[in-house]
Design an enzyme around this catalytic site. Structure first.
Site, PDB file in Angstrom:
ATOM      1  N   VAL A  55       6.729   6.084   1.712  1.00  0.00           N
ATOM      2  CA  VAL A  55       7.754   6.980   2.223  1.00  0.00           C
ATOM      3  C   VAL A  55       7.232   7.573   3.530  1.00  0.00           C
ATOM      4  CG1 VAL A  55       9.043   9.091   1.736  1.00  0.00           C
ATOM      5  CG2 VAL A  55       8.464   7.520  -0.130  1.00  0.00           C
ATOM      6  N   CYS A  56       7.995   7.449   4.598  1.00  0.00           N
ATOM      7  CA  CYS A  56       7.535   7.943   5.902  1.00  0.00           C
ATOM      8  C   CYS A  56       7.346   9.453   5.876  1.00  0.00           C
ATOM      9  CB  CYS A  56       8.538   7.599   6.988  1.00  0.00           C
ATOM     10  SG  CYS A  56       8.250   8.495   8.520  1.00  0.00           S
ATOM     11  N   ILE A  57       6.176   9.896   6.294  1.00  0.00           N
ATOM     12  CA  ILE A  57       5.865  11.334   6.200  1.00  0.00           C
ATOM     13  C   ILE A  57       6.750  12.175   7.118  1.00  0.00           C
ATOM     14  CG2 ILE A  57       3.951  11.172   7.881  1.00  0.00           C
ATOM     15  CD1 ILE A  57       2.571  13.381   6.172  1.00  0.00           C
ATOM     16  N   ALA A  79      10.169  12.272   5.637  1.00  0.00           N
ATOM     17  CA  ALA A  79      10.131  12.963   4.350  1.00  0.00           C
ATOM     18  C   ALA A  79      10.009  14.474   4.541  1.00  0.00           C
ATOM     19  CB  ALA A  79       8.959  12.448   3.516  1.00  0.00           C
TER      20      ALA A  79
END
Lengths: 110, 102, 135, 130
Positions: free
Chosen positions: D77-79, D82
Site C-alpha cells: 500500500v503506497c505510504i 495511504a
C-alpha cells in the site's frame, strides 16, 4: 511537541517538522537546529536558503541527489558534494534540511 | 511487438474507448471490461467504428462483465470475442505490454 | 545492472478535479531514482496539466504545476504532448508552460522537455514501451 | 510469467479492485506468478480492516488477504496515498500519535519505489483503476 520562539509556541509533529509551514522564521530555524544538535553555520544557512528557494520555485523539496547536484551548481563544489552535506546534516540533508527549512516532511516514498 | 489495451468505461459517457481506438495499432488487442462492455453492443452509435477497427485489431469483451450487464453473446457485435478471466490472462501474456485506458 | 526498461506514464486526466495528475507526478519523481528510460505522455484532458497560469489560491488545493519544471533536475526530460488533443481543446503549444532541462551530454545546454507529437507519433511512442502506467 | 498488478481505485465504489482480484486469481490458477500487488490512489482503501459489508456481499479486503496468504503475494500500500486517506499500520499510528491503526492483515505500507520495482521485475504490469 513544539518549539519556543520569542515567547511563542510553534507546533510541530512527532518528528519535529512544524505543522503550519507559514510559521517558519529564521529564529525558528535556529531553534529547530538547536533541538537537532546542529550548529547553524553560514554554510548551513546557504543550504537552508537553497531548499526554501527550491520549494518556492517548484513546490517540492528536492530529492537528495537533486539537492547535491544543484548545490554543486549554485553553492559551489565545496558545499555541493555528498560528503560535506552528510557531515553538515548527519540525519540526511533532505530530511534534516527540510525540517530546519520548514518544508513538508519527505514522505519517504522509496 | 503488440499491446493489449484494456478499457473499462462506457463509450457513451467517456472518451477512453474512442481514444484507445485511435491509438491502437494493427496486431494489438482491445479488451472491454467493466462498463466498457457496453461498447460491444451491436447496432449502437459506436458499433460502426468498432467493426471498422476489428479487421486488424482483436477486440474482446470480458464475458462476466457482459453477462452481469444483461448482454448475452447474441447482442454483441459479431467480431467481438467474449473471453473469461482466464482468457484475459492469456491476452496479457500474449501481448508484450498492457495499457489501461483509465 | 540489467538494461533499463522503458517506462511510459500516460496522463489523460485534468488536474485538481481528481487527484490522479498529482499522484502521477509523485510516482514520476520517485521513479526517477531507479534510472529507467522514462517518458511522459499527455493526451486527452491530460494536456490541461501543463497549461500556464494555474492559480489555486481560491480552491485551497496545492498548485503543483510548477513541479513539472523540476523534472529536468530528476533527469525526466521526455514529455510528449499530443497535438490533436491540444487542438480539440482550443489550446496551442504556447498555452503550455515552458519546461526545460540542461543536457549534460551537450555542455549543459538548455533544451525543451516538451515535445509536441501527432496522434500517430503518440501511438508509436506507446507501442515502444516495456511498462505503461496510466493515470 | 510474472504479473505485477496495480489497483488504483477504492473498493465498492469502483469495480477495479474486484476485476483485479479475479484477474490475479485466474493468473495464479494458470500457473503464473503474482509476486506483488500495488495499491495506489483510492485503491489503498482496500486495505482497511474496518470495512463491514453486508453478509450477502463480497468482502473485498478479506478476499485479497486470503488470496495473498495462499499464494505468497506481497501486497503493498503506497505510504503517501495511504497517509492522505487515513490508512495506517500500527507503527505509523504510534509514530504519528494516532489512537488506532487499520491496516488489514496481509498488506504492508511502503513507498512508491515498490511500484517501479514491480514494473522492473515483472514480465507484465497490469493496472486496474478508473
Amino acid at each position: 511537541m513544539s518549539y519556543q520562539v520569542n515567547g511563542t509556541a510553534i507546533e510541530a509533529d512527532e518528528d519535529g517538522y512544524i505543522v503550519n509551514l507559514d510559521e517558519w522564521s529564521k529564529d525558528l530555524a535556529e531553534e529547530i537546529a538547536k533541538a537537532e544538535g546542529l550548529p547553524m553555520t553560514d554554510d548551513h544557512w546557504k543550504v537552508i536558503d537553497f531548499l526554501r528557494n527550491y520549494y518556492d520555485e517548484f513546490q517540492i523539496a528536492p530529492a537528495v541527489r537533486v539537492l547535491v547536484k544543484n548545490a554543486k551548481k549554485k553553492l559551489g563544489p565545496d558545499i555541493g558534494n555528498n560528503k560535506t552535506l552528510e557531515a553538515m546534516f548527519p540525519d540526511g540533508a533532505a530530511k534534516q534540511g527540510c525540517k530546519i527549512a520548514g518544508l513538508p516532511k519527505p514522505t519517504g516514498c522509496v | 511487438m503488440s499491446t493489449l489495451h484494456t478499457v473499462n468505461k462506457s463509450p457513451f459517457g467517456d472518451s477512453a474507448f474512442n481514444s484507445c481506438l485511435e491509438h491502437c495499432k494493427p496486431g494489438d488487442g482491445i479488451l472491454l471490461i467493466e462498463d466498457a462492455v457496453y461498447g460491444a453492443v451491436a447496432g449502437s452509435a459506436v458499433a460502426a467504428k468498432v467493426e471498422a477497427r476489428a479487421g486488424d485489431v482483436g477486440i474482446y469483451v470480458l464475458d462476466g462483465d457482459a453477462k452481469a450487464r444483461g448482454l448475452a453473446a447474441g447482442k454483441l457485435i459479431k467480431q467481438v470475442k467474449p473471453v473469461g478471466y482466464d482468457g484475459f490472462v492469456d491476452l496479457v501474456a500474449e501481448h508484450d505490454r498492457t495499457q489501461s485506458w483509465l | 545492472m540489467p538494461e533499463a526498461k522503458k517506462f511510459l506514464y500516460v496522463n489523460r486526466k485534468a488536474p485538481y478535479g481528481t487527484i490522479y495528475a498529482l499522484e502521477s507526478l509523485e510516482v514520476v519523481l520517485i521513479g526517477a531514482a531507479f534510472e529507467q528510460d522514462v517518458s511522459l505522455a499527455f493526451l486527452d484532458d491530460g494536456v490541461f496539466q501543463l497549461t500556464r497560469d494555474q492559480n489555486t489560491d481560491e480552491i485551497g488545493v496545492k498548485n503543483f504545476s510548477p513541479t513539472f519544471r523540476a523534472l529536468g533536475d530528476y533527469e525526466v526530460t521526455k514529455l510528449f504532448v499530443e497535438k490533436e488533443s491540444l487542438e480539440e481543446r482550443g489550446l496551442a503549444p504556447s498555452d503550455l508552460q515552458e519546461i526545460m532541462y540542461e543536457d549534460e551530454d551537450d555542455d549543459w545546454e538548455e533544451k525543451p522537455s516538451i515535445h509536441i507529437v501527432s496522434r500517430s507519433e503518440m501511438a508509436d511512442i506507446m507501442a515502444d514501451q516495456d511498462v505503461v502506467l496510466s493515470f | 510469467m510474472k504479473f505485477g498488478i496495480v489497483v488504483s481505485e477504492g473498493p465498492y465504489t469502483h469495480q477495479a479492485a474486484d476485476t483485479a482480484y479475479h484477474f490475479a486469481k485466474a493468473a495464479l490458477d494458470k500457473g503464473h506468478e503474482v509476486p506483488r500487488v500495488f495499491f495506489y490512489h483510492d485503491g489503498v482503501n482496500v486495505a482497511t480492516n474496518l470495512s463491514i459489508p453486508p453478509q450477502d456481499e463480497r468482502h473485498i479486503q478479506k478476499n485479497w488477504t486470503e488470496l495473498a496468504k495462499a499464494n505468497d503475494i506481497d501486497m503493498v500500500v503506497c505510504i503517501a496515498a495511504a497517509q492522505r486517506r487515513g490508512i495506517l499500520d500500527e507503527n505509523e499510528a504510534k509514530r504519528q500519535g494516532k489512537d488506532a491503526s487499520n491496516l488489514a492483515e496481509g498488506f504492508r505500507i511502503s513507498g512508491l519505489g515498490q511500484l517501479i520495482e514491480m514494473g522492473i521485475e515483472c514480465d507484465r504490469t497490469v493496472t486496474f483503476g478508473d
